[in-house]
Design an enzyme around this catalytic site. Structure first.
Site, PDB file in Angstrom:
ATOM      1  N   GLY A   1       0.829  -1.212   0.000  1.00 53.42           N
ATOM      2  CA  GLY A   1       0.000   0.000   0.000  1.00 53.42           C
ATOM      3  C   GLY A   1       0.856   1.252   0.000  1.00 53.42           C
ATOM      4  O   GLY A   1       0.545   2.240  -0.678  1.00 53.42           O
ATOM      5  N   THR A   2       1.928   1.217   0.739  1.00 55.28           N
ATOM      6  CA  THR A   2       2.832   2.365   0.817  1.00 55.28           C
ATOM      7  C   THR A   2       3.403   2.687  -0.565  1.00 55.28           C
ATOM      8  O   THR A   2       3.464   3.854  -0.980  1.00 55.28           O
ATOM      9  CB  THR A   2       3.985   2.066   1.808  1.00 55.28           C
ATOM     10  OG1 THR A   2       3.408   1.800   3.087  1.00 55.28           O
ATOM     11  CG2 THR A   2       4.957   3.216   1.897  1.00 55.28           C
TER      12      THR A   2
ATOM     13  N   ASN B   1      -7.402   5.061   9.026  1.00 54.13           N
ATOM     14  CA  ASN B   1      -6.930   3.812   9.621  1.00 54.13           C
ATOM     15  C   ASN B   1      -6.985   3.800  11.145  1.00 54.13           C
ATOM     16  O   ASN B   1      -7.017   2.755  11.756  1.00 54.13           O
ATOM     17  CB  ASN B   1      -5.513   3.495   9.145  1.00 54.13           C
ATOM     18  CG  ASN B   1      -4.588   4.669   9.230  1.00 54.13           C
ATOM     19  OD1 ASN B   1      -4.847   5.719   8.632  1.00 54.13           O
ATOM     20  ND2 ASN B   1      -3.516   4.548   9.981  1.00 54.13           N
TER      21      ASN B   1
ATOM     22  N   GLN C   1      -7.629   1.125   3.774  1.00 56.28           N
ATOM     23  CA  GLN C   1      -8.484   0.583   4.842  1.00 56.28           C
ATOM     24  C   GLN C   1      -9.889   0.257   4.338  1.00 56.28           C
ATOM     25  O   GLN C   1     -10.600  -0.520   4.960  1.00 56.28           O
ATOM     26  CB  GLN C   1      -8.569   1.573   6.013  1.00 56.28           C
ATOM     27  CG  GLN C   1      -7.296   1.686   6.816  1.00 56.28           C
ATOM     28  CD  GLN C   1      -6.957   0.419   7.610  1.00 56.28           C
ATOM     29  OE1 GLN C   1      -7.826  -0.376   7.975  1.00 56.28           O
ATOM     30  NE2 GLN C   1      -5.670   0.219   7.864  1.00 56.28           N
TER      31      GLN C   1
ATOM     32  N   SER D   1      -4.180  -2.415  -0.535  1.00 57.82           N
ATOM     33  CA  SER D   1      -3.120  -3.293  -0.038  1.00 57.82           C
ATOM     34  C   SER D   1      -3.722  -4.632   0.379  1.00 57.82           C
ATOM     35  O   SER D   1      -4.640  -4.669   1.209  1.00 57.82           O
ATOM     36  CB  SER D   1      -2.433  -2.625   1.157  1.00 57.82           C
ATOM     37  OG  SER D   1      -1.434  -3.469   1.665  1.00 57.82           O
TER      38      SER D   1
ATOM     39  N   HIS E   1      -2.901  -7.207   2.212  1.00 57.71           N
ATOM     40  CA  HIS E   1      -2.879  -7.816   3.560  1.00 57.71           C
ATOM     41  C   HIS E   1      -3.944  -7.242   4.489  1.00 57.71           C
ATOM     42  O   HIS E   1      -4.131  -7.745   5.600  1.00 57.71           O
ATOM     43  CB  HIS E   1      -1.483  -7.721   4.186  1.00 57.71           C
ATOM     44  CG  HIS E   1      -1.067  -6.368   4.671  1.00 57.71           C
ATOM     45  ND1 HIS E   1      -1.092  -6.028   5.998  1.00 57.71           N
ATOM     46  CD2 HIS E   1      -0.592  -5.287   4.017  1.00 57.71           C
ATOM     47  CE1 HIS E   1      -0.640  -4.784   6.139  1.00 57.71           C
ATOM     48  NE2 HIS E   1      -0.331  -4.311   4.947  1.00 57.71           N
TER      49      HIS E   1
ATOM     50  N   THR F   1      10.441  -7.929 -11.602  1.00 57.02           N
ATOM     51  CA  THR F   1       9.742  -9.191 -11.866  1.00 57.02           C
ATOM     52  C   THR F   1       8.501  -9.296 -10.988  1.00 57.02           C
ATOM     53  O   THR F   1       8.558  -9.057  -9.785  1.00 57.02           O
ATOM     54  CB  THR F   1      10.700 -10.374 -11.592  1.00 57.02           C
ATOM     55  OG1 THR F   1      11.796 -10.249 -12.486  1.00 57.02           O
ATOM     56  CG2 THR F   1      10.011 -11.713 -11.812  1.00 57.02           C
TER      57      THR F   1
ATOM     58  N   CYS G   1       5.843   5.888  20.186  1.00 60.92           N
ATOM     59  CA  CYS G   1       6.982   6.167  21.058  1.00 60.92           C
ATOM     60  C   CYS G   1       8.147   6.636  20.189  1.00 60.92           C
ATOM     61  O   CYS G   1       8.664   5.892  19.373  1.00 60.92           O
ATOM     62  CB  CYS G   1       7.354   4.912  21.822  1.00 60.92           C
ATOM     63  SG  CYS G   1       8.442   5.267  23.184  1.00 60.92           S
TER      64      CYS G   1
HETATM   65  N1  PLP Z   1      -2.615   3.717   3.905  1.00 64.68           N
HETATM   66  C1  PLP Z   1      -3.380   3.383   4.948  1.00 64.68           C
HETATM   67  C2  PLP Z   1      -4.640   4.154   5.210  1.00 64.68           C
HETATM   68  C3  PLP Z   1      -3.007   2.327   5.793  1.00 64.68           C
HETATM   69  O1  PLP Z   1      -3.773   2.011   6.831  1.00 64.68           O
HETATM   70  C4  PLP Z   1      -1.808   1.625   5.512  1.00 64.68           C
HETATM   71  C5  PLP Z   1      -1.347   0.545   6.399  1.00 64.68           C
HETATM   72  O2  PLP Z   1      -1.707   0.468   7.551  1.00 64.68           O
HETATM   73  C6  PLP Z   1      -1.052   1.998   4.385  1.00 64.68           C
HETATM   74  C7  PLP Z   1      -1.486   3.050   3.614  1.00 64.68           C
HETATM   75  C8  PLP Z   1       0.209   1.283   4.030  1.00 64.68           C
HETATM   76  O3  PLP Z   1      -0.053  -0.012   3.522  1.00 64.68           O
HETATM   77  P1  PLP Z   1       1.089  -1.143   3.543  1.00 64.68           P
HETATM   78  O4  PLP Z   1       1.157  -1.653   4.936  1.00 64.68           O
HETATM   79  O5  PLP Z   1       0.620  -2.198   2.602  1.00 64.68           O
HETATM   80  O6  PLP Z   1       2.346  -0.514   3.090  1.00 64.68           O
END
Ligand code: PLP
Length: 384
Positions: free
Chosen positions: A73-74, A154, A182, A202, A204, A240, A327
């Site tokens: 997702g990032t 999130n 989310q 994403s 997962h 790949t 933290c």
């Molecule tokens: N964007 C949101 C709103 C998320 O909650 C998250 C992960 O918690 C991400 C992006 C990032 O996704 P990933 O963990 O697959 O990099």
């Protein structure tokens, strides 16, 4: 150990559904070809990717050519934001609009772009973390090259008015990115209705594998790739392809939407029971919108306690949960989301996020409802 865990952190990640693992396994073992190879084994891999792309496209109401598979997702957020900012800066300008409650994948990417001369406008949010579409309209200038707003938050689960924002951006011809990480698999996503130009997911988060992200990019939108290399994913993402992961992501999304009508009412009922039970604790409050929130999200703030202390105490009971506080260098910072929502520090330090999944039971919820009042009372007595 896993048998005793009460897992209430589905916004962090989810367990891979065994049916999805089954769909993935052949691509680790017998069907191990590189999708770029032209012999049969490679073509099988490419066919699996093509099929996955079609599945995802159909679920999102997009065209297969508009779907790219990426590493998480990032990465999807980074590719959308940097890819669009660098591609559109000359034609448009160097102004980006986003919100202060985005995930760090968006916020830190925008901060990074400041080094290249981009200016960022952070839209205000109300006490529930909601963006007002009128503020988007007011913030757009002739220099704006991108608006990025998350579908659902999130931490507190608030669902943003994406379709309204999308309409404004489309009318003003400003590219619109939606971080739907989310919302994916939890809320229906129709990119046509939302008027999204780019949208990130994403796997997962919806019982798929870690390490697979999805980026929808509307046809005609040009983004600059952020990695140089091969021409995979129509030149949008070199490297790949993770064939097993891609198959897992598409299978997971399909299953999530097929099961949504059964799963959502059940999770929502458990979530509502959890909220009702926990709000009986003195000096507690729900964070996020009371109704416009993700069906699995129950997030709270408790006055005069530290979120991390709550987590450690819950962990001793086998309960996995989350807090927005982080933290950093010895001190605990409250969540940037709660700060933006205007929650005072005595409250924002004591945040707790419980996010449910399809395997949670009534008994688990009652266990947490029974245990939490004592934990909060003890911590308040200790002043932590
Ligand atoms: N964007 C949101 C709103 C998320 O909650 C998250 C992960 O918690 C991400 C992006 C990032 O996704 P990933 O963990 O697959 O990099």
């Amino acid at each position: 150990m896993s048998e005793r865990i009460i897992y209430l952190d589905h916004a962090a990640t989810t367990a891979l559904d065994p049916r999805i693992l089954d769909a993935m396994l052949p691509y680790f073992t017998t069907e191990y070809g590189n999708a770029s190879s032209i012999y049969t084994l490679g073509r099988h891999a490419m066919q699996a990717i093509d099929h996955s792309r079609e599945q995802v496209a159909e679920l999102l109401h997009a065209r297969p050519s508009e779907i790219a598979f990426v590493g998480c997702g990032t990465e999807s957020d980074n590719l959308a934001i940097k890819g669009m900012a660098f591609a559109a800066q000359q034609k448009k300008g160097k102004h980006i609009i986003t919100t202060p409650i985005e995930h760090h994948a968006v916020l830190h990417t925008c901060q990074y772009l400041e080094r290249f001369g981009f200016t960022i406008t952070y839209l205000p949010v109300d006490e529930y973390g909601m963006v007002n579409p009128d503020d988007v309209e007011r913030s757009i200038t002739d220099q704006t090259c991108l608006v990025s707003v998350m579908y659902a938050n999130n931490e507190v689960g608030t669902i943003e008015p994406i379709a309204e924002i999308g309409r404004i951006c489309r009318a003003r011809k400003v590219p619109f990115h939606v971080d739907a990480v989310q919302a994916g698999g939890a809320l229906p996503i129709d990119v046509q209705e939302l008027k999204a130009d780019m949208l990130s997911l994403s796997a997962h988060k919806f019982y798929g594998p870690k390490g697979v992200g999805i980026l929808y990019t509307r046809q005609g939108m040009r983004i600059l790739p952020q990695m140089q290399g091969g021409s995979q994913e129509r030149g949008r993402r070199a490297g790949t392809e993770n064939v097993a992961g891609i198959v897992g992501a598409a299978t997971a999304l399909e299953l999530a939407y097929a099961e949504l009508p059964q799963v959502t009412p059940r999770i929502q009922a458990l979530r509502d029971r959890l909220i009702e039970g926990i709000l009986r604790i003195p000096r507690s409050r729900l964070t996020g919108h009371p109704t416009r929130r993700l069906p699995n999200n129950a997030s709270f703030a408790f006055e005069g306690v530290e979120g991390e202390s709550i987590l450690l105490n819950l962990d001793l009971l086998g309960v996995a949960a989350s807090t927005g506080s982080a933290c950093t260098s010895g001190s605990v910072d409250p969540s940037h989301v709660l700060v933006a929502m205007g929650l005072p520090p005595e409250w924002s330090h004591g945040s707790l996020r419980l996010t449910l999944g399809k395997r949670n039971t009534e008994e688990e919820i009652e266990t947490v409802i029974d245990a939490l009042p004592g934990i909060i009372e003890r911590l308040r007595g200790l002043g932590i």
